[in-house]
Design an enzyme around this catalytic site. Structure first.
Site, PDB file in Angstrom:
ATOM      1  N   LYS A  40      45.659 131.611 -68.824  1.00  0.00           N
ATOM      2  CA  LYS A  40      46.167 131.499 -70.207  1.00  0.00           C
ATOM      3  C   LYS A  40      47.109 132.660 -70.531  1.00  0.00           C
ATOM      4  CE  LYS A  40      42.066 133.856 -71.932  1.00  0.00           C
ATOM      5  NZ  LYS A  40      40.679 133.645 -72.378  1.00  0.00           N
ATOM      6  N   TYR A 264      61.217 159.900 -83.830  1.00  0.00           N
ATOM      7  CA  TYR A 264      61.127 159.520 -85.237  1.00  0.00           C
ATOM      8  C   TYR A 264      59.996 160.248 -85.945  1.00  0.00           C
ATOM      9  CZ  TYR A 264      64.333 155.657 -84.325  1.00  0.00           C
ATOM     10  OH  TYR A 264      65.427 154.899 -83.992  1.00  0.00           O
TER      11      TYR A 264
HETATM   12  C1  PLP Z   1      39.809 134.113 -71.434  1.00  0.00           C
HETATM   13  C2  PLP Z   1      38.599 133.403 -70.999  1.00  0.00           C
HETATM   14  C3  PLP Z   1      38.017 133.695 -69.773  1.00  0.00           C
HETATM   15  C4  PLP Z   1      38.486 134.824 -68.883  1.00  0.00           C
HETATM   16  O1  PLP Z   1      38.074 136.047 -69.446  1.00  0.00           O
HETATM   17  P1  PLP Z   1      38.288 137.469 -68.692  1.00  0.00           P
HETATM   18  O2  PLP Z   1      37.488 138.403 -69.492  1.00  0.00           O
HETATM   19  O3  PLP Z   1      39.746 137.756 -68.768  1.00  0.00           O
HETATM   20  O4  PLP Z   1      37.809 137.291 -67.314  1.00  0.00           O
HETATM   21  C5  PLP Z   1      36.941 132.915 -69.369  1.00  0.00           C
HETATM   22  N1  PLP Z   1      36.464 131.927 -70.147  1.00  0.00           N
HETATM   23  C6  PLP Z   1      37.006 131.622 -71.344  1.00  0.00           C
HETATM   24  C7  PLP Z   1      36.419 130.524 -72.154  1.00  0.00           C
HETATM   25  C8  PLP Z   1      38.072 132.363 -71.821  1.00  0.00           C
HETATM   26  O5  PLP Z   1      38.585 132.079 -73.020  1.00  0.00           O
END
Ligand code: PLP
Length: 368
Positions: A40, A264
Site C-alpha cells: 500500500k 529561516y
Molecule cells: C499496513 C498493514 C499491514 C502491514 O503493516 P506493517 O506494520 O507495515 O508491517 C498489515 N496488515 C494491515 C491490515 C495493514 O493495514
C-alpha cells in the site's frame, strides 16, 4: 529546450531490490507461513509498480493494497500475484473489484450482500472476513462473528476463503497483543466449529507481529515495513537490510564567521567560525521539517554531520567544519543504511512508515 543531456538529479532515492528480496526471505523463514506482501501507499514510497514487478515471481499468496487505485496499478502492469484489499471498500468501487477478481475483506453484511449481487452469474468471488480484535477500524466483533459468517455463507456468489484481524500495538504492548492472539485464535476455532466452515487463509500479523510473536492458528502473515528493511522493533533490525537510501549532494560549502545566523527564523547562530555545507534537499522532497533543532544528522564521507537551523523547502545547511575533506558535489545520505529511517522518524516526532510515504514525486528513484 536545448539538446544537451539532462543533468543528473540533485536528490534521489536508491532502491536496492536485492535487499527487498532478502527481507522477504527473512519474513518467510521467521514465520514459516505464506506471505501477503503489503504494497500500500506506493509500496511505502518505493513505487508500487517497481516493487510489484520485483516481487511478482516470489511465490506470494497476495499483494496487500489499500485502495482500488493501487490494485489497478498492479493489474495494469500484468502482475499475476493475487491482490487483496486491506480495508473496507466503497460501494462505487465494488464493481471494479468483482470484475478484476481482487479479494476484498468483509466487515459487514451489507458489503457482502452487495458483492454477492454484483457477482451474479460468475464463479464465486473469494473474500475474507475480518474480525475486530482491538484495532477498531473494521471487521465483525468476535461476539458477532459466528452470526456474521453464517449470513456470509448463505451468499452463493461468494466463497469465504479467509479470516483476518489486525494488531494495533504489536510493537508497543506485549500483554495486549498476546491477548489478541488468544482472542483471535479462539474466535477462529469457534466460528469454524459453529459453521462447519474452514478457512484456507488465517492471518493476523503485520511486521511486528511476525517478528515478535508466534501463532499456531494462522498460516499467512502480512508484513509491510520489514520488507522495506526497517524493523518496527529495534532488536530485530540487524536481520533486515534497508531498501531505500535517500541521497542528495552538497551544492556549496561556505566559510561563515562565528555568530552568523542560519536559516529561516534565525534560530541558530554559529558558535565558532564554521564551514557550512548547503545541501539540495528539503521538506519539498519529503525530508521532515520537524527534524529542525532535534539534533538531526546526515551522512557525508562516512561521518555524521549536524543539521544547522531549520529545514527549508529545498535546502538544508549542515556543519562540515570537522570534515575537512568535504567538497562541493559530495554525496549526502539523508537516511538509508547508516542513518536509519527510524532515527530520522524519532527525531522528527513521527514513525518510519510516514518518513517513507512522504517522499515526494520530485525525488527520482533509481533501482538496482
Ligand atoms: C499496513 C498493514 C499491514 C502491514 O503493516 P506493517 O506494520 O507495515 O508491517 C498489515 N496488515 C494491515 C491490515 C495493514 O493495514
Amino acid at each position: 529546450m536545448s539538446n544537451s543531456q539532462p543533468s543528473p538529479p540533485r536528490t534521489w532515492a536508491e532502491i536496492n531490490l536485492d535487499a527487498l528480496k532478502h527481507n522477504l526471505d527473512v519474513a518467510k523463514e521467521l514465520s514459516n507461513q505464506r506471505v501477503m506482501a503489503v504494497l500500500k501507499a506506493g509500496a511505502y514510497g518505493h513505487d508500487i509498480k517497481r516493487i510489484g514487478l520485483a516481487l511478482d515471481d516470489c511465490d506470494l499468496a497476495f499483494f496487500g493494497v489499500a485502495s482500488v487505485i493501487e490494485a489497478r496499478k498492479l493489474s495494469i502492469i500484468g502482475c499475476t500475484t493475487r491482490i487483496y484489499l486491506l480495508g473496507p471498500t466503497l460501494a462505487v468501487e465494488r464493481e471494479e473489484i468483482v470484475s478484476n477478481r481482487w479479494t476484498p475483506c468483509i466487515s459487514s453484511i451489507a458489503e457482502a450482500e452487495h458483492f454477492d449481487q454484483l457477482n451474479q452469474g460468475n464463479e464465486p468471488l473469494l473474500v475474507h472476513i475480518t474480525v475486530d480484535t482491538g484495532m477498531g477500524r473494521g471487521g465483525f466483533l468476535p461476539s458477532l462473528l459466528s452470526e456474521g459468517l453464517k449470513k456470509l455463507l448463505s451468499y452463493k456468489n461468494l466463497y469465504i476463503e479467509g479470516i483476518g484481524s489486525h494488531l494495533p500495538s504489536a510493537d508497543e504492548d506485549r500483554e495486549f497483543t498476546l491477548s489478541q492472539f488468544e482472542i483471535f485464535s479462539k474466535a477462529v476455532t469457534k466460528v469454524t466449529e459453529d459453521n462447519g466452515h474452514s478457512f484456507d487463509y488465517i492471518h493476523l500479523s503485520n511486521s511486528a507481529g511476525l517478528l515478535d510473536y508466534t501463532s499456531t492458528v494462522t498460516n499467512l502473515v502480512r508484513p509491510g515495513l520489514m520488507l522495506y528493511g526497517i524493523s518496527p522493533i529495534v532488536k530485530y533490525q540487524a536481520k533486515l537490510k534497508p531498501v531505500l537510501t535517500l541521497k542528495s549532494r552538497i551544492s556549496i560549502i561556505r566559510n561563515l564567521p562565528e555568530g552568523h545566523s542560519i536559516s529561516y527564523g534565525r534560530t541558530t547562530f554559529l558558535e565558532r567560525d564554521s564551514r557550512v555545507a548547503t545541501i539540495g534537499v528539503g521538506y519539498g522532497d519529503g525530508y521532515p521539517r520537524s527534524i529542525s533543532h532535534q539534533n538531526g544528522e546526515v551522512w557525508i564521507r562516512a561521518k555524521r554531520c549536524p543539521i544547522l537551523g531549520r529545514v527549508t523547502m529545498d535546502q538544508i545547511m549542515v556543519d562540515v567544519t570537522d570534515l575537512t575533506d568535504a567538497e562541493d558535489g559530495d554525496e549526502v545520505e539523508l537516511f538509508g543504511k547508516h542513518i536509519l529511517a527510524t532515527e530520522v522518524a524519532e527525531k522528527a516526532a513521527t514513525i518510519p512508515w510516514e518518513i517513507f510515504t512522504r517522499i515526494t514525486p520530485r525525488v527520482t528513484k533509481i533501482y538496482f
